[in-house]
Write a protein that holds these residues in place. Structure first.
Motif, PDB file in Angstrom:
ATOM      1  N   GLU A  94       0.829  -1.203   0.000  1.00 28.36           N
ATOM      2  CA  GLU A  94       0.000   0.000   0.000  1.00 28.36           C
ATOM      3  C   GLU A  94       0.868   1.260   0.000  1.00 28.36           C
ATOM      4  O   GLU A  94       0.552   2.249  -0.659  1.00 28.36           O
ATOM      5  N   SER A  98       0.746   4.105  -2.805  1.00 34.52           N
ATOM      6  CA  SER A  98       0.236   5.426  -2.437  1.00 34.52           C
ATOM      7  C   SER A  98       1.356   6.296  -1.871  1.00 34.52           C
ATOM      8  O   SER A  98       1.666   6.209  -0.677  1.00 34.52           O
ATOM      9  N   SER A 100       1.310   9.372  -1.108  1.00 31.95           N
ATOM     10  CA  SER A 100       0.809  10.284  -0.067  1.00 31.95           C
ATOM     11  C   SER A 100       0.653   9.577   1.270  1.00 31.95           C
ATOM     12  O   SER A 100       0.786  10.202   2.324  1.00 31.95           O
ATOM     13  N   LEU A 101       0.374   8.260   1.241  1.00 31.80           N
ATOM     14  CA  LEU A 101       0.312   7.504   2.489  1.00 31.80           C
ATOM     15  C   LEU A 101       1.701   7.425   3.108  1.00 31.80           C
ATOM     16  O   LEU A 101       1.859   7.600   4.317  1.00 31.80           O
ATOM     17  N   ALA A 130      -0.577  15.539  -2.301  1.00 32.27           N
ATOM     18  CA  ALA A 130      -1.770  14.738  -2.009  1.00 32.27           C
ATOM     19  C   ALA A 130      -3.002  15.346  -2.672  1.00 32.27           C
ATOM     20  O   ALA A 130      -3.836  14.620  -3.246  1.00 32.27           O
ATOM     21  N   ARG A 133      -2.948  14.681  -6.367  1.00 32.27           N
ATOM     22  CA  ARG A 133      -3.326  13.302  -6.696  1.00 32.27           C
ATOM     23  C   ARG A 133      -4.798  13.023  -6.388  1.00 32.27           C
ATOM     24  O   ARG A 133      -5.266  11.911  -6.591  1.00 32.27           O
ATOM     25  N   ASP A 135      -5.895  12.615  -3.561  1.00 36.73           N
ATOM     26  CA  ASP A 135      -5.881  11.679  -2.431  1.00 36.73           C
ATOM     27  C   ASP A 135      -6.340  12.451  -1.197  1.00 36.73           C
ATOM     28  O   ASP A 135      -5.545  12.810  -0.323  1.00 36.73           O
ATOM     29  N   TYR A 136      -7.636  12.719  -1.154  1.00 37.91           N
ATOM     30  CA  TYR A 136      -8.164  13.599  -0.124  1.00 37.91           C
ATOM     31  C   TYR A 136      -8.109  12.979   1.271  1.00 37.91           C
ATOM     32  O   TYR A 136      -8.027  13.691   2.269  1.00 37.91           O
ATOM     33  N   ASN A 138      -5.608  11.081   2.545  1.00 40.99           N
ATOM     34  CA  ASN A 138      -4.294  11.349   3.122  1.00 40.99           C
ATOM     35  C   ASN A 138      -4.032  12.841   3.247  1.00 40.99           C
ATOM     36  O   ASN A 138      -3.331  13.273   4.165  1.00 40.99           O
ATOM     37  N   ASN A 174     -11.913  18.673   2.362  1.00 44.34           N
ATOM     38  CA  ASN A 174     -11.388  17.324   2.114  1.00 44.34           C
ATOM     39  C   ASN A 174     -12.365  16.249   2.555  1.00 44.34           C
ATOM     40  O   ASN A 174     -12.566  15.236   1.864  1.00 44.34           O
TER      41      ASN A 174
END
Length: 484
Positions: A94, A98, A100-101, A130, A133, A135-136, A138, A174
């Motif tokens: 993961e 990801s 941003s993670l 983030a 991307r 990626d709301y 994170n 977010n």
């Protein structure tokens, strides 16, 4: 029937087996290591384990139904170790998937290790990437860390509070984007299922596609806790206390699930009682919070400890404040923002206990390098300590020095009103030094009291400051006794 441990082993690749070898090598139980070696050999031969053979190899005797629990326990321990590795590998996958993670985990590690310059350097880019991307989830967690940094590790200023508020406003957006994204996926999945069911002759009502804002009846004790806590912060008087009590009641319903939040339930109620000057009640709630913390092996929040210490100061329990600071010193020292405030409390406990030497010893080094508000607080100690030592001449001289400091820095000071407080101290010390009888002293001290009322009327925030509280009490003592 094969065991779970065998099925887990069968699912592993050669590379995963090599990593598992290293993990099993750290296990202390010889029987677990032996069982792994036996099952690994059987896997290679593509054979199924026989419990009689396993038991004989592991324990050196024949299997019996009575002792079957021994083998079951080893199989369970081995399964748990393999499952730990499965979780670790999924986390690694993961993190690779990801970025941003990974950035969020890095920021969390930097913040909690107090690597604050590194945290401040990494955060803007991590948040921006983030968002780019989409990626709301994170992005929200990264902004939560920004808020934690501002609230817990920085000096509280209007600018920083505005920054913290801005972060939470961004996170509201977010949260809405996370919700809308997840609902869109959920709606699509339901539509696909309904379409398939329709083709199979089982039609269903069509799913409404679009924004879903129906939340009627959707609540939990956790949600109620935070809503009541928010209302407590927005309220005054008895309404504040009532909302705080409701918040504590709701989180108490799920204390076993959310023990950390339950601690804040205690803290919010106790702090609301403190604000309402119900000090004995507040102290009781703080004591209950510490009992809950000890029972659940938690670490008390430094801010809560400070409010508890402030409550004890109001109750004039100065020895208890010193004991509290001593007991939780490692936790307090780890939070720079509140550490200064505890240093102030410790010094003033000795002041109120009329222990000038201990107060002087407790003053931290390099106070001139502190922010202005902190420096001023400690500087007042240099006025009080010589007075308590019976050296009025030095006390008066320190008021002149402090006054000169305000004159030199008058164009750069954030808190120039404290110059008026210094003047009060000087007037008080001069009255003590020059008065020849009790009647003359009381007239002079009454004048100081009147001037003090004028200062606190113009700047009410100063009325609760410890150095003014000390001055007020010392004036009353001198008026009653006619001496210091």
């Amino acid at each position: 029937m094969t065991s779970r441990a065998e099925r887990l082993l069968a699912s592993l690749s050669a590379a995963e087996l090599r990593q598992l070898d290293d993990a099993i090598g750290t296990v202390k139980r010889p029987a677990t290591k032996g069982l792994y070696a036996l099952l690994k050999q059987l896997r290679k031969k593509e054979e199924t384990a026989d419990k009689n053979h396993l038991f004989q190899q592991l324990f050196g005797r024949q299997w019996t139904r009575k002792e079957d629990y021994l083998l079951r326990n080893e199989l369970r321990l081995l399964s748990e170790k393999i499952q730990e590795m499965l979780v670790q590998w999924e986390q690694e996958r993961e993190l690779r998937r990801s970025p941003s993670l990974r950035a969020q985990f890095l920021l969390r590690a930097l913040l909690h290790r107090r690597l604050l310059p590194e945290f401040e350097e990494e955060l803007p880019r991590a948040y921006s990437e983030a968002i780019q991307r989409m990626d709301y989830a994170n992005a929200r967690l990264i902004n939560d860390l920004r808020h934690e940094h501002l609230m817990l590790y920085c000096e509280i200023t209007p600018e920083r509070m505005e920054q913290a508020h801005k972060a939470m406003v961004e996170n509201l957006s977010n949260l809405k984007l996370i919700y809308r994204s997840d609902v869109a996926i959920n709606q699509h999945n339901r539509v696909v299922c309904q379409q398939t069911l329709g083709a199979m002759g089982k039609p269903m009502p069509a799913t409404a596609v679009g924004s879903d804002a129906e939340f009627g009846g959707i609540t939990t004790p956790f949600i109620e806790f935070y809503e009541q806590a928010s209302r407590a912060h927005q309220s005054l008087g008895e309404a504040r206390v009532e909302h705080a009590r409701n918040a504590a009641t709701h989180i108490g319903m799920v204390a076993n699930i959310f023990p950390d939040h339950t601690v804040w339930g205690f803290a919010i109620l106790a702090s609301s009682l403190l604000v309402e000057q119900r000090y004995s009640e507040a102290n009781g709630v703080f004591q209950s919070a510490l009992e809950f913390i000890r029972a659940n092996q938690l670490s008390p929040p430094p801010d809560m400890l400070f409010n508890h210490a402030s409550t004890l100061m109001k109750l004039q329990e100065f020895e208890q404040v010193l004991a509290l600071i001593q007991e939780y010193h490692p936790i307090i020292k780890d939070r720079p923002k509140v550490y200064f405030r505890f240093e102030v409390l410790r010094c003033f406990c000795h002041i109120f206990l009329r222990q000038p030497d201990q107060a002087f010893a407790a003053i931290p080094p390099a106070i001139t390098q502190r922010p202005e508000s902190e420096y001023h607080y400690f500087r007042f100690l240099y006025l009080i300590i010589p007075y308590l030592r019976g050296d009025l001449e030095s006390a008066i001289r320190e008021t002149r020095n402090f006054n000169d400091y305000f004159t030199r820095h008058k164009d750069a000071l954030l808190y120039p009103k404290e110059k008026e407080v210094v003047a009060l101290f000087r007037t008080f010390f001069v009255a003590i030094a020059d008065s020849t009888d009790k009647q003359m002293l009381n007239r002079a001290l009454a004048s100081v009291q009147q001037q003090m009322q004028g200062v606190t009327a113009r700047a009410p925030e100063y009325s609760g400051y410890l150095y003014l509280r000390w001055l007020q009490e010392e004036i009353q003592r001198a008026m009653k006794t006619g001496t210091r």
